[in-house]
Write a protein that holds these residues in place. Sequence first.
Motif, PDB file in Angstrom:
ATOM      1  N   ALA A  76       7.119  -5.218   7.427  1.00 49.87           N
ATOM      2  CA  ALA A  76       7.566  -3.886   7.471  1.00 49.87           C
ATOM      3  C   ALA A  76       5.738  -3.319   6.959  1.00 49.87           C
ATOM      4  N   ALA A  77       4.868  -3.989   7.142  1.00 49.81           N
ATOM      5  CA  ALA A  77       3.204  -4.301   6.605  1.00 49.81           C
ATOM      6  C   ALA A  77       2.966  -4.608   8.397  1.00 49.81           C
ATOM      7  N   GLU A  78       3.570  -5.586   8.869  1.00 47.02           N
ATOM      8  CA  GLU A  78       2.634  -5.701  10.356  1.00 47.02           C
ATOM      9  C   GLU A  78       3.508  -4.917  11.448  1.00 47.02           C
ATOM     10  N   GLU A  79       4.317  -4.131  11.066  1.00 46.71           N
ATOM     11  CA  GLU A  79       4.718  -3.223  11.665  1.00 46.71           C
ATOM     12  C   GLU A  79       4.048  -1.593  11.896  1.00 46.71           C
ATOM     13  N   SER A  80       4.583  -1.373  10.702  1.00 48.03           N
ATOM     14  CA  SER A  80       3.356  -0.089  10.641  1.00 48.03           C
ATOM     15  C   SER A  80       2.310  -0.865  11.148  1.00 48.03           C
ATOM     16  N   SER A  81       0.931  -1.859  10.845  1.00 46.26           N
ATOM     17  CA  SER A  81      -0.201  -2.247  11.527  1.00 46.26           C
ATOM     18  C   SER A  81       0.412  -1.963  12.823  1.00 46.26           C
ATOM     19  N   GLU A  82       0.783  -2.765  13.446  1.00 43.94           N
ATOM     20  CA  GLU A  82       0.495  -2.859  15.076  1.00 43.94           C
ATOM     21  C   GLU A  82       1.303  -1.430  15.790  1.00 43.94           C
ATOM     22  N   SER A  83       2.582  -0.281  15.282  1.00 42.79           N
ATOM     23  CA  SER A  83       2.003   0.806  15.366  1.00 42.79           C
ATOM     24  C   SER A  83       1.257   2.212  15.381  1.00 42.79           C
ATOM     25  N   GLY A  84      -0.108   0.815  14.185  1.00 43.71           N
ATOM     26  CA  GLY A  84      -1.237   1.894  14.400  1.00 43.71           C
ATOM     27  C   GLY A  84      -1.129   3.166  12.619  1.00 43.71           C
ATOM     28  N   ASN A  85       0.269   2.849  12.432  1.00 49.94           N
ATOM     29  CA  ASN A  85       0.548   3.897  11.098  1.00 49.94           C
ATOM     30  C   ASN A  85      -0.265   2.671   9.682  1.00 49.94           C
ATOM     31  N   LYS A  86      -0.899   4.387   9.230  1.00 47.71           N
ATOM     32  CA  LYS A  86      -2.207   3.913   8.249  1.00 47.71           C
ATOM     33  C   LYS A  86      -1.075   3.690   6.514  1.00 47.71           C
ATOM     34  N   GLN A  87       0.368   3.161   7.180  1.00 48.52           N
ATOM     35  CA  GLN A  87       0.959   3.241   5.152  1.00 48.52           C
ATOM     36  C   GLN A  87       2.669   2.779   5.636  1.00 48.52           C
ATOM     37  N   ILE A  88       2.964   2.665   4.563  1.00 51.47           N
ATOM     38  CA  ILE A  88       4.213   1.391   5.512  1.00 51.47           C
ATOM     39  C   ILE A  88       4.957   2.254   5.407  1.00 51.47           C
ATOM     40  N   THR A  89       5.340   2.962   5.417  1.00 48.39           N
ATOM     41  CA  THR A  89       7.164   3.873   5.588  1.00 48.39           C
ATOM     42  C   THR A  89       8.413   3.282   5.126  1.00 48.39           C
ATOM     43  N   SER A  90       9.152   4.096   5.148  1.00 47.67           N
ATOM     44  CA  SER A  90      10.839   3.385   5.025  1.00 47.67           C
ATOM     45  C   SER A  90      11.324   2.638   6.071  1.00 47.67           C
ATOM     46  N   GLY A  91      11.215   3.809   7.136  1.00 47.25           N
ATOM     47  CA  GLY A  91      11.006   3.099   8.461  1.00 47.25           C
ATOM     48  C   GLY A  91      10.843   2.037   8.674  1.00 47.25           C
TER      49      GLY A  91
END
Length: 131
Positions: A76-91
């Motif tokens: 989830a952290a990798e996905e968030s980082s790769e998508s440019g999000n600053k937070q880890i979401t439920s998605g």
Amino acid sequence: ARQHTIPYRCPYIETEPLLLWILREEPSLCTHIAGERSSAQSIRKEIEDKTVIRLSISQPVEVPISDDSKRVLNFAAEESSESGNKQITSGHLVIGILQLKECLSARILQAHGVTILAIREEIRRSSSASD
């Protein structure tokens, strides 16, 4: 997620209680993706039906996270980082679960039509709407 481990007497926070927490916090996330085939309640019921209730154990104050749940958090952290999000979401957490193809939670989500690509698209749509 800890409160979802207690009824099953789990000594660790597994992926199933994590998914139950996501469904409680954002019931529309998976069901929006799965369409009419599924609801948060039907996914929740399937998890509950397929989760083994263990022998009674005393619950520690802090329930440790299982290795699979740690992997979910890392994905989830990798996905968030790769998508440019600053937070880890439920998605992002759902994507992390889906990446563990062998776990019960991933198999249930897949059976209900939830896919990584659909969740990524929902995250993008939600991010665009909030900007």
